[in-house]
Design a protein around this motif. Structure first.
Motif, PDB file in Angstrom:
ATOM      1  N   VAL A  94      16.673  74.682 -19.058  1.00  8.17           N
ATOM      2  CA  VAL A  94      16.876  75.583 -20.200  1.00  8.17           C
ATOM      3  C   VAL A  94      15.546  76.236 -20.618  1.00  8.17           C
ATOM      4  CG1 VAL A  94      18.972  74.487 -21.075  1.00  8.17           C
ATOM      5  CG2 VAL A  94      16.756  73.624 -21.790  1.00  8.17           C
ATOM      6  N   ASP A  95      14.632  76.377 -19.653  1.00  6.44           N
ATOM      7  CA  ASP A  95      13.314  76.934 -19.964  1.00  6.44           C
ATOM      8  C   ASP A  95      13.368  78.433 -20.243  1.00  6.44           C
ATOM      9  OD1 ASP A  95      12.457  77.928 -16.860  1.00  6.44           O
ATOM     10  OD2 ASP A  95      13.883  76.314 -17.039  1.00  6.44           O
ATOM     11  N   HIS A  96      14.522  79.071 -19.957  1.00  6.71           N
ATOM     12  CA  HIS A  96      14.674  80.505 -20.232  1.00  6.71           C
ATOM     13  C   HIS A  96      15.163  80.760 -21.661  1.00  6.71           C
ATOM     14  CE1 HIS A  96      18.344  78.691 -18.795  1.00  6.71           C
ATOM     15  NE2 HIS A  96      19.049  79.702 -19.235  1.00  6.71           N
ATOM     16  N   ILE A  97      15.392  79.672 -22.401  1.00  4.46           N
ATOM     17  CA  ILE A  97      15.924  79.813 -23.762  1.00  4.46           C
ATOM     18  C   ILE A  97      14.808  79.458 -24.747  1.00  4.46           C
ATOM     19  CG2 ILE A  97      17.651  78.902 -25.379  1.00  4.46           C
ATOM     20  CD1 ILE A  97      19.445  78.362 -22.955  1.00  4.46           C
ATOM     21  N   ASP A  98      14.702  80.210 -25.841  1.00  3.58           N
ATOM     22  CA  ASP A  98      13.656  79.907 -26.824  1.00  3.58           C
ATOM     23  C   ASP A  98      14.050  78.641 -27.605  1.00  3.58           C
ATOM     24  OD1 ASP A  98      11.927  79.781 -29.037  1.00  3.58           O
ATOM     25  OD2 ASP A  98      11.512  81.924 -28.832  1.00  3.58           O
ATOM     26  N   LEU A  99      13.559  77.514 -27.118  1.00  9.95           N
ATOM     27  CA  LEU A  99      13.978  76.219 -27.673  1.00  9.95           C
ATOM     28  C   LEU A  99      13.428  76.019 -29.079  1.00  9.95           C
ATOM     29  CD1 LEU A  99      13.569  73.884 -24.569  1.00  9.95           C
ATOM     30  CD2 LEU A  99      15.602  75.078 -25.374  1.00  9.95           C
ATOM     31  N   GLU A 100      12.248  76.554 -29.333  1.00 12.22           N
ATOM     32  CA  GLU A 100      11.634  76.388 -30.645  1.00 12.22           C
ATOM     33  C   GLU A 100      12.504  77.065 -31.718  1.00 12.22           C
ATOM     34  OE1 GLU A 100       9.492  74.424 -31.557  1.00 12.22           O
ATOM     35  OE2 GLU A 100       9.125  75.203 -33.576  1.00 12.22           O
ATOM     36  N   GLU A 101      12.969  78.259 -31.376  1.00 14.19           N
ATOM     37  CA  GLU A 101      13.851  78.981 -32.304  1.00 14.19           C
ATOM     38  C   GLU A 101      15.147  78.179 -32.528  1.00 14.19           C
ATOM     39  OE1 GLU A 101      13.148  81.651 -33.954  1.00 14.19           O
ATOM     40  OE2 GLU A 101      15.147  82.133 -34.761  1.00 14.19           O
ATOM     41  N   CYS A 102      15.686  77.618 -31.451  1.00 13.53           N
ATOM     42  CA  CYS A 102      16.929  76.820 -31.575  1.00 13.53           C
ATOM     43  C   CYS A 102      16.673  75.600 -32.453  1.00 13.53           C
ATOM     44  CB  CYS A 102      17.418  76.356 -30.197  1.00 13.53           C
ATOM     45  SG  CYS A 102      17.907  77.703 -29.159  1.00 13.53           S
ATOM     46  N   ARG A 103      15.521  74.957 -32.215  1.00 12.59           N
ATOM     47  CA  ARG A 103      15.213  73.755 -32.990  1.00 12.59           C
ATOM     48  C   ARG A 103      15.088  74.104 -34.478  1.00 12.59           C
ATOM     49  NH1 ARG A 103      11.298  71.203 -34.992  1.00 12.59           N
ATOM     50  NH2 ARG A 103       9.779  72.775 -34.406  1.00 12.59           N
ATOM     51  N   CYS A 104      14.359  75.182 -34.784  1.00  5.59           N
ATOM     52  CA  CYS A 104      14.165  75.564 -36.198  1.00  5.59           C
ATOM     53  C   CYS A 104      15.501  75.856 -36.869  1.00  5.59           C
ATOM     54  CB  CYS A 104      13.293  76.801 -36.316  1.00  5.59           C
ATOM     55  SG  CYS A 104      11.620  76.482 -35.846  1.00  5.59           S
ATOM     56  N   ARG A 105      16.401  76.479 -36.107  1.00  4.90           N
ATOM     57  CA  ARG A 105      17.677  76.867 -36.731  1.00  4.90           C
ATOM     58  C   ARG A 105      18.759  75.810 -36.600  1.00  4.90           C
ATOM     59  NH1 ARG A 105      19.150  82.775 -34.798  1.00  4.90           N
ATOM     60  NH2 ARG A 105      21.198  81.965 -35.388  1.00  4.90           N
ATOM     61  N   GLY A 106      18.423  74.700 -35.936  1.00  5.15           N
ATOM     62  CA  GLY A 106      19.414  73.624 -35.779  1.00  5.15           C
ATOM     63  C   GLY A 106      20.567  74.012 -34.861  1.00  5.15           C
ATOM     64  N   ILE A 107      20.291  74.932 -33.935  1.00  4.56           N
ATOM     65  CA  ILE A 107      21.355  75.320 -32.981  1.00  4.56           C
ATOM     66  C   ILE A 107      21.505  74.193 -31.954  1.00  4.56           C
ATOM     67  CG2 ILE A 107      21.976  76.977 -31.164  1.00  4.56           C
ATOM     68  CD1 ILE A 107      20.386  79.103 -32.758  1.00  4.56           C
ATOM     69  N   ILE A 108      22.738  73.775 -31.722  1.00  4.54           N
ATOM     70  CA  ILE A 108      22.985  72.702 -30.743  1.00  4.54           C
ATOM     71  C   ILE A 108      23.047  73.337 -29.357  1.00  4.54           C
ATOM     72  CG2 ILE A 108      24.580  70.828 -30.065  1.00  4.54           C
ATOM     73  CD1 ILE A 108      25.893  71.265 -32.831  1.00  4.54           C
ATOM     74  N   MET A 109      22.637  72.576 -28.352  1.00  8.25           N
ATOM     75  CA  MET A 109      22.692  73.124 -26.985  1.00  8.25           C
ATOM     76  C   MET A 109      23.319  72.100 -26.040  1.00  8.25           C
ATOM     77  SD  MET A 109      20.125  75.306 -24.924  1.00  8.25           S
ATOM     78  CE  MET A 109      18.781  74.899 -25.914  1.00  8.25           C
ATOM     79  N   THR A 110      24.179  72.586 -25.149  1.00 12.12           N
ATOM     80  CA  THR A 110      24.642  71.728 -24.053  1.00 12.12           C
ATOM     81  C   THR A 110      24.117  72.360 -22.764  1.00 12.12           C
ATOM     82  OG1 THR A 110      26.704  72.937 -23.766  1.00 12.12           O
ATOM     83  CG2 THR A 110      26.753  71.053 -25.263  1.00 12.12           C
ATOM     84  N   ASN A 111      23.871  71.537 -21.753  1.00 12.60           N
ATOM     85  CA  ASN A 111      23.455  72.117 -20.471  1.00 12.60           C
ATOM     86  C   ASN A 111      24.392  71.613 -19.370  1.00 12.60           C
ATOM     87  OD1 ASN A 111      22.619  69.545 -19.818  1.00 12.60           O
ATOM     88  ND2 ASN A 111      20.536  70.132 -19.294  1.00 12.60           N
ATOM     89  N   ALA A 112      24.047  71.976 -18.126  1.00  8.90           N
ATOM     90  CA  ALA A 112      24.999  71.729 -17.033  1.00  8.90           C
ATOM     91  C   ALA A 112      24.573  70.569 -16.145  1.00  8.90           C
ATOM     92  CB  ALA A 112      25.130  72.997 -16.198  1.00  8.90           C
ATOM     93  N   SER A 113      23.664  69.723 -16.642  1.00 11.09           N
ATOM     94  CA  SER A 113      23.139  68.726 -15.708  1.00 11.09           C
ATOM     95  C   SER A 113      24.225  67.755 -15.212  1.00 11.09           C
ATOM     96  CB  SER A 113      21.945  67.978 -16.298  1.00 11.09           C
ATOM     97  OG  SER A 113      22.298  67.459 -17.524  1.00 11.09           O
ATOM     98  N   THR A 114      25.235  67.463 -16.037  1.00  7.63           N
ATOM     99  CA  THR A 114      26.268  66.540 -15.521  1.00  7.63           C
ATOM    100  C   THR A 114      27.051  67.189 -14.376  1.00  7.63           C
ATOM    101  OG1 THR A 114      27.707  67.257 -17.300  1.00  7.63           O
ATOM    102  CG2 THR A 114      26.692  65.128 -17.592  1.00  7.63           C
TER     103      THR A 114
END
Ligand SMILES: O=CC(=O)O
Length: 332
Positions: A94-114
């Motif tokens: 998920v390195d293409h997503i601005d994680l810091e912005e997601c963290r600040c806004r409390g946006i939840i994220m799921t990924n496809a690793s499973t």
């Protein structure tokens, strides 16, 4: 084969939870058909408007967004979506997503690793076998018609019973470990924390892991902490018979140093599925028989894409029904 039968019967688009799609490549096109009966999909690609005005127009209604493959999702795009609560990343990294912005806004994220873990792990092991046993080199030799005219006496290395160090023991790393144990390899790993109930030995830093390994396999996420985690010192510690395999992200390795070390024989070989500036691959590597290259395709099987589509569907269903999500990516 998953069943996507309508569990709820919606009368019109107005009744459906709204989900935004962020650039769907053709290999994910079945996803649209799977999701369409259950969600009101907004796809900027279907609209003649520029993506930003399309997003501003629908911004308030969008609570969930599907981010496909590695299309960048910047803070600027996220700012157009003030009601966003969930990003369903259709990728393991998920390195293409601005994680810091997601963290600040409390946006939840799921990924496809499973969905991707088994196939990515198979690919990592395949690269290791190929580098050790020179299978791609042998294939080139036969195709070039050289067998009838000369003998191929190049020696590979035995892969079984080697010491393998896994960098990043998430789902993919764990699957790699399971597979290589069956080859009689001894498995150690490095990750941010020691994992309870894992049968592999833990090294708190990558340098120690490299010193104790014949092969390093990179399976971790790319973050500011892991960028160039494999540097000159780590590669020197791996040593001139050591092999490095990368199915994570190219920038985990200082690629310029890697290329120099491969050319000078400072390390023994590499199996690379990912590169720092994809799709550019350093041309110096093309001539080396101890290097196996693949074009960022470790997860590409029809089964893993099917599993991905099912996972995306399941997570969106769960989110809009207030049920637990699968494969949540912890943003730290
Ligand atoms: O590289 C592929 C992925 O991150 O899913």
């Amino acid at each position: 084969m998953a069943s996507y039968a309508n569990q709820e019967c919606f009368q019109s688009n107005d009744d459906l939870p709204i989900v935004l799609l962020h650039r769907l490549p053709s290999f994910n096109s079945p996803l649209k058909d799977i999701l369409q009966p259950h969600f009101h999909l907004l796809d900027p690609a279907d609209s003649p408007e520029p993506a930003s005005s399309f997003l501003s127009c629908h911004a308030k209604s969008v609570r969930a967004l599907i981010c496909v493959y590695n299309t960048p999702l910047s803070a600027a795009t996220l700012n157009l979506l003030p009601s966003l609560e969930l990003i369903v990343a259709a990728s393991a990294g998920v390195d293409h997503i601005d994680l810091e912005e997601c963290r600040c806004r409390g946006i939840i994220m799921t990924n496809a690793s499973t969905a991707f873990a088994e196939d990515a792990a198979d690919h990592a092991v395949a690269l290791l076998i190929d580098v050790c046993r020179r299978i791609s080199t042998a294939d080139r030799f036969v195709r070039a018609g050289l067998w009838p005219v000369k003998r191929d006496c190049s020696l590979g290395f035995k892969m079984g019973r080697k010491r393998v160090g896994i960098v990043g023991l998430g789902r993919i790393g764990f699957e790699v470990g399971k597979r290589l144990e069956a080859f009689g390899c001894s498995i150690a790993y490095n990750s941010r924390k020691k994992k309870p109930s894992v049968p592999f030995s833990y090294h708190a830093n990558v340098l120690d892991l490299a010193e104790d390994s014949d092969a390093l396999i990179l399976c971790c996420s790319l973050t500011e902490q892991t960028r160039h985690i494999i540097n000159k010192d780590v590669l020197e510690a791996l040593g001139k018979e050591g092999v490095i395999i990368n199915v994570g992200r190219g920038a985990l390795i200082d690629e310029k140093v890697l290329v120099q070390f491969l050319l000078r024989g400072v390390i023994g070989g590499a199996g690379l599925d990912v590169f720092e500036n994809e799709p550019d691959v350093p041309r110096e590597l093309f001539e080396l028989d101890n290097v196996v290259l693949s074009p960022h395709r470790a997860i590409f099987t029809s089964e893993s894409l099917e599993a991905l589509h099912e996972l995306v569907f399941t997570n969106l269903k769960a989110f809009f029904s207030n049920k637990p999500l699968q494969s949540v990516f912890q943003i730290e």
